[in-house]
Design a protein around this motif. Structure first.
Motif, short mmCIF file in Angstrom:
data_model
loop_
_atom_site.label_atom_id
_atom_site.label_comp_id
_atom_site.label_asym_id
_atom_site.label_seq_id
_atom_site.Cartn_x
_atom_site.Cartn_y
_atom_site.Cartn_z
N UNK A 12 56.05 -107.13 -37.67
CA UNK A 12 55.29 -105.44 -37.43
C UNK A 12 56.98 -104.86 -38.51
N UNK A 13 58.38 -105.34 -37.78
CA UNK A 13 59.66 -104.98 -38.30
C UNK A 13 59.38 -105.65 -40.40
N UNK A 14 58.75 -106.53 -41.01
CA UNK A 14 58.64 -106.94 -41.60
C UNK A 14 57.63 -105.91 -42.45
N UNK A 15 56.11 -105.01 -41.92
CA UNK A 15 55.81 -103.63 -42.06
C UNK A 15 56.57 -102.86 -42.49
N UNK A 16 57.62 -102.40 -41.09
CA UNK A 16 58.25 -101.08 -41.02
C UNK A 16 58.73 -100.96 -42.31
N UNK A 17 59.45 -101.72 -42.49
CA UNK A 17 60.56 -102.00 -43.82
C UNK A 17 60.31 -102.31 -44.77
N UNK A 18 59.19 -102.60 -45.46
CA UNK A 18 58.29 -102.52 -46.64
C UNK A 18 58.40 -100.45 -46.88
N UNK A 31 50.65 -101.09 -48.40
CA UNK A 31 51.08 -102.11 -47.80
C UNK A 31 51.05 -102.80 -47.73
N UNK A 32 49.44 -103.28 -47.70
CA UNK A 32 49.56 -104.92 -47.30
C UNK A 32 49.97 -105.68 -49.03
N UNK A 33 49.34 -104.66 -50.06
CA UNK A 33 50.13 -106.05 -51.40
C UNK A 33 51.45 -106.12 -51.26
N UNK A 34 52.54 -105.09 -50.37
CA UNK A 34 53.87 -105.44 -50.71
C UNK A 34 54.26 -105.98 -49.39
N UNK A 35 53.69 -106.01 -47.99
CA UNK A 35 54.46 -106.97 -47.53
C UNK A 35 53.50 -108.50 -47.86
N UNK A 36 52.76 -108.38 -48.23
CA UNK A 36 52.20 -109.55 -48.51
C UNK A 36 53.43 -110.75 -50.01
N UNK A 43 48.01 -111.01 -42.59
CA UNK A 43 46.28 -110.70 -43.27
C UNK A 43 46.12 -109.07 -43.58
N UNK A 44 45.29 -108.60 -43.49
CA UNK A 44 45.18 -107.09 -43.93
C UNK A 44 44.77 -106.73 -42.37
N UNK A 45 43.99 -107.05 -41.33
CA UNK A 45 43.38 -106.32 -40.28
C UNK A 45 45.47 -106.28 -39.68
N UNK A 46 45.95 -107.96 -39.53
CA UNK A 46 47.65 -107.35 -38.81
C UNK A 46 48.23 -105.89 -39.43
N UNK A 50 49.14 -103.49 -36.60
CA UNK A 50 51.18 -102.89 -36.73
C UNK A 50 51.18 -101.83 -37.22
N UNK A 51 50.35 -100.63 -38.19
CA UNK A 51 50.55 -99.59 -38.62
C UNK A 51 50.12 -98.56 -37.33
N UNK A 52 49.29 -98.80 -36.88
CA UNK A 52 48.38 -98.52 -35.41
C UNK A 52 49.59 -98.33 -33.95
N UNK A 53 50.34 -99.00 -34.88
CA UNK A 53 51.15 -99.23 -33.35
C UNK A 53 52.66 -98.90 -33.84
#
Length: 148
Positions: A12-18, A31-36, A43-46, A50-53
């Motif tokens: 979640x922290x990495x998704x937020x940072x990206x 965003x999934x492509x950036x996080x990967x 996973x895309x589902x993750x 996490x974006x919803x949360x």
């Protein structure tokens, strides 16, 4: 399962940072492509979950518009957005002076209790405007004439 506060996991922290690194208001797929790049096995589902949360906890903004994919914004300050009526790109609107939404207390809507409002502008991004002027882009009927 309890609905208490959500802990900030590493993913979640990495998704937020990206998300906070970009100003492009990406879709979950973008965003999934950036996080990967940092989490190759995510996973895309993750990313979606996490974006919803993050949206529910107020860490990010979820930008929703009828007929368009949701986009996300890491900047939670009060600001406005513009959406291209051709490609759907979203940008921030730079407002000079002291401009704010009207006070919700001044509005009455029978059968509703107002809690928030948003203002979104629509127009053509520079790329779509240039492509349309060259006859290379077929714009939706709702788009403004590019020669204006």
């Amino acid at each position: 399962m309890a609905n208490g506060p959500k802990r900030m996991t590493r993913q979640r922290m990495i998704i937020l940072e990206e998300l906070r690194k970009v100003t492009s208001h990406p879709t979950a797929d973008e965003l999934y492509e950036l996080v990967r790049e940092r989490l190759p096995r995510v996973s895309l589902g993750t990313v979606y979950r996490n974006l919803e949360v993050l949206s529910e906890t107020g860490e990010i903004l979820k930008l929703e518009s009828a007929g368009s994919q949701k986009r996300f914004d890491g900047d939670t300050s009060e600001h406005y957005h513009v959406r291209c009526t051709c490609c759907g790109r979203v940008g921030d609107v730079d407002v000079s002076g002291d401009v704010a939404l009207p006070d919700l207390a001044n509005f009455r809507c029978e059968g509703f209790s107002l809690s928030r409002a948003s203002l979104e502008f629509y127009g053509l991004c520079d790329d779509c405007r240039a492509a349309a002027a060259r006859g290379e882009c077929r714009m939706p009927e709702t788009a403004t004439d590019v020669r204006q």
